[in-house]
Design a protein around this motif. Structure first.
Motif, PDB file in Angstrom:
ATOM      1  N   ALA A  89      28.194   0.574 -72.562  1.00 55.84           N
ATOM      2  CA  ALA A  89      27.930   1.166 -71.262  1.00 55.84           C
ATOM      3  C   ALA A  89      28.812   0.530 -70.198  1.00 55.84           C
ATOM      4  O   ALA A  89      29.148  -0.638 -70.254  1.00 55.84           O
ATOM      5  CB  ALA A  89      26.450   0.975 -70.893  1.00 55.84           C
ATOM      6  N   ARG A 101      21.066   6.891 -63.989  1.00 53.25           N
ATOM      7  CA  ARG A 101      21.533   6.592 -65.333  1.00 53.25           C
ATOM      8  C   ARG A 101      22.583   5.492 -65.329  1.00 53.25           C
ATOM      9  O   ARG A 101      22.570   4.598 -66.176  1.00 53.25           O
ATOM     10  CB  ARG A 101      22.115   7.859 -65.976  1.00 53.25           C
ATOM     11  CG  ARG A 101      22.704   7.630 -67.365  1.00 53.25           C
ATOM     12  CD  ARG A 101      23.330   8.889 -67.926  1.00 53.25           C
ATOM     13  NE  ARG A 101      24.319   9.456 -67.039  1.00 53.25           N
ATOM     14  CZ  ARG A 101      25.565   8.998 -66.913  1.00 53.25           C
ATOM     15  NH1 ARG A 101      25.961   7.957 -67.620  1.00 53.25           N
ATOM     16  NH2 ARG A 101      26.416   9.585 -66.081  1.00 53.25           N
ATOM     17  N   GLU A 161      22.361   1.898 -67.201  1.00 54.21           N
ATOM     18  CA  GLU A 161      23.423   1.420 -68.083  1.00 54.21           C
ATOM     19  C   GLU A 161      23.968   0.073 -67.629  1.00 54.21           C
ATOM     20  O   GLU A 161      24.429  -0.724 -68.444  1.00 54.21           O
ATOM     21  CB  GLU A 161      24.550   2.454 -68.132  1.00 54.21           C
ATOM     22  CG  GLU A 161      24.185   3.721 -68.887  1.00 54.21           C
ATOM     23  CD  GLU A 161      25.313   4.739 -68.874  1.00 54.21           C
ATOM     24  OE1 GLU A 161      25.441   5.482 -69.866  1.00 54.21           O
ATOM     25  OE2 GLU A 161      26.051   4.786 -67.872  1.00 54.21           O
ATOM     26  N   VAL A 197      21.234   0.039 -74.333  1.00 53.92           N
ATOM     27  CA  VAL A 197      21.460   1.473 -74.144  1.00 53.92           C
ATOM     28  C   VAL A 197      22.038   2.077 -75.423  1.00 53.92           C
ATOM     29  O   VAL A 197      23.000   1.568 -75.990  1.00 53.92           O
ATOM     30  CB  VAL A 197      22.417   1.724 -72.963  1.00 53.92           C
ATOM     31  CG1 VAL A 197      22.825   3.188 -72.914  1.00 53.92           C
ATOM     32  CG2 VAL A 197      21.753   1.315 -71.657  1.00 53.92           C
ATOM     33  N   VAL A 242      23.412   5.799 -76.818  1.00 57.78           N
ATOM     34  CA  VAL A 242      23.844   7.116 -76.353  1.00 57.78           C
ATOM     35  C   VAL A 242      24.088   8.024 -77.538  1.00 57.78           C
ATOM     36  O   VAL A 242      24.670   7.612 -78.546  1.00 57.78           O
ATOM     37  CB  VAL A 242      25.123   6.993 -75.497  1.00 57.78           C
ATOM     38  CG1 VAL A 242      25.616   8.381 -75.087  1.00 57.78           C
ATOM     39  CG2 VAL A 242      24.866   6.135 -74.274  1.00 57.78           C
ATOM     40  N   LEU A 279      20.529   9.766 -73.475  1.00 58.85           N
ATOM     41  CA  LEU A 279      20.420   8.305 -73.417  1.00 58.85           C
ATOM     42  C   LEU A 279      19.013   7.858 -73.767  1.00 58.85           C
ATOM     43  O   LEU A 279      18.031   8.524 -73.445  1.00 58.85           O
ATOM     44  CB  LEU A 279      20.795   7.834 -72.010  1.00 58.85           C
ATOM     45  CG  LEU A 279      20.852   6.335 -71.716  1.00 58.85           C
ATOM     46  CD1 LEU A 279      21.929   6.070 -70.662  1.00 58.85           C
ATOM     47  CD2 LEU A 279      19.508   5.832 -71.183  1.00 58.85           C
TER      48      LEU A 279
END
Length: 250
Positions: free
Chosen positions: A2, A45, A49, A56, A58, A67
């Motif tokens: 992230a 978001r 992150e 995190v 994804v 996410l």
């Protein structure tokens, strides 16, 4: 990995809801959050992150990126969501006054509001060339806030009110060990985390087979309810399933 996104949180209730959705319900997309705009989702978001980048996960889905937060309880000994709580915003005056007041109020020294204001003007603001000023009302509010927080104490001397610094808490190794346990298991939570940050840390001896890191998200709700009980206010609670409860707290 992230991206790092350094931005402070102005409204903790907003990011609390997003973090809960990402952590409890798994992969969420922009379209899953209908109460706020898409831009609000993007901003929150990025904050998530940033503050919880190690946790995190994804997934690229058909309509975009989804996410989730994946926190393995077997690999941590401290609640990572404390980082979200600590990211609350502050103003230029907040930052300036905090460090100035901590410098002025050395132990066993007491000053009135006018004395503090004179010190700020003579010893600190004189170093600035941009005309930055602190008004007496702003200073009074900050001193009152620090008294309420327990950082400063006030006493009356005749007609004048003087402020002084409260002595810091000295923790024994046994107290630190107790904090390490109870900040994760309740009731100390964020408070215990802050206390340990001020101390020389001990290596934690605790690990948990089943570790639930949710309570940080709910502590502000608990605080609001306690304040409502003290003030005997009406409270409206809106739950995740859409149901609503309203009642007078006593």
């Amino acid at each position: 990995m992230a991206k790092s996104f350094n931005e402070l949180i102005k409204n903790f209730a907003v990011i609390r809801n997003y973090v809960r959705e990402f952590y409890v319900y798994g992969f969420k997309q922009r379209e899953d959050f209908t109460e706020k705009s898409g831009r609000s989702y993007d901003n929150v978001r990025r904050r998530v992150e940033s503050y919880l980048r190690e946790y995190v996960d994804v997934e690229q889905q058909g309509s975009g990126k989804a996410l989730r937060l994946f926190i393995d309880p077997n690999g941590i000994t401290e609640n990572p969501m404390f980082a979200v709580w600590q990211a609350k915003s502050f103003t230029k005056n907040d930052v300036f006054l905090h460090f100035v007041l901590m410098d002025i109020f050395q132990m066993n020294e007491a000053y009135s509001v006018n004395q503090v204001l004179a010190r700020i003007d003579a010893d600190y603001l004189a170093c600035f060339a941009d005309g930055f000023l602190i008004e007496a009302l702003t200073l009074r509010k900050k001193l009152a806030e620090y008294v309420e927080l327990g950082v400063l104490q006030r006493e009356s001397r005749g007609r004048e009110v003087y402020f002084s610094r409260v002595a810091g808490v000295v923790l024994s190794d046994r107290a630190k060990m107790a904090l390490q346990f109870f900040k994760e298991m309740a009731p100390l939570g964020v408070l215990g985390h802050y206390l340990l940050q001020q101390e020389k840390a001990l290596d934690s001896v605790f690990s948990y087979k089943h570790y639930f890191v949710m309570h940080v998200l709910e502590e502000q709700v608990c605080l609001d309810l306690l304040e409502a009980i003290r003030a005997e206010r009406w409270v409206l609670l809106r739950f995740m399933d859409g149901s609503v409860w309203c009642g007078l707290c006593r």
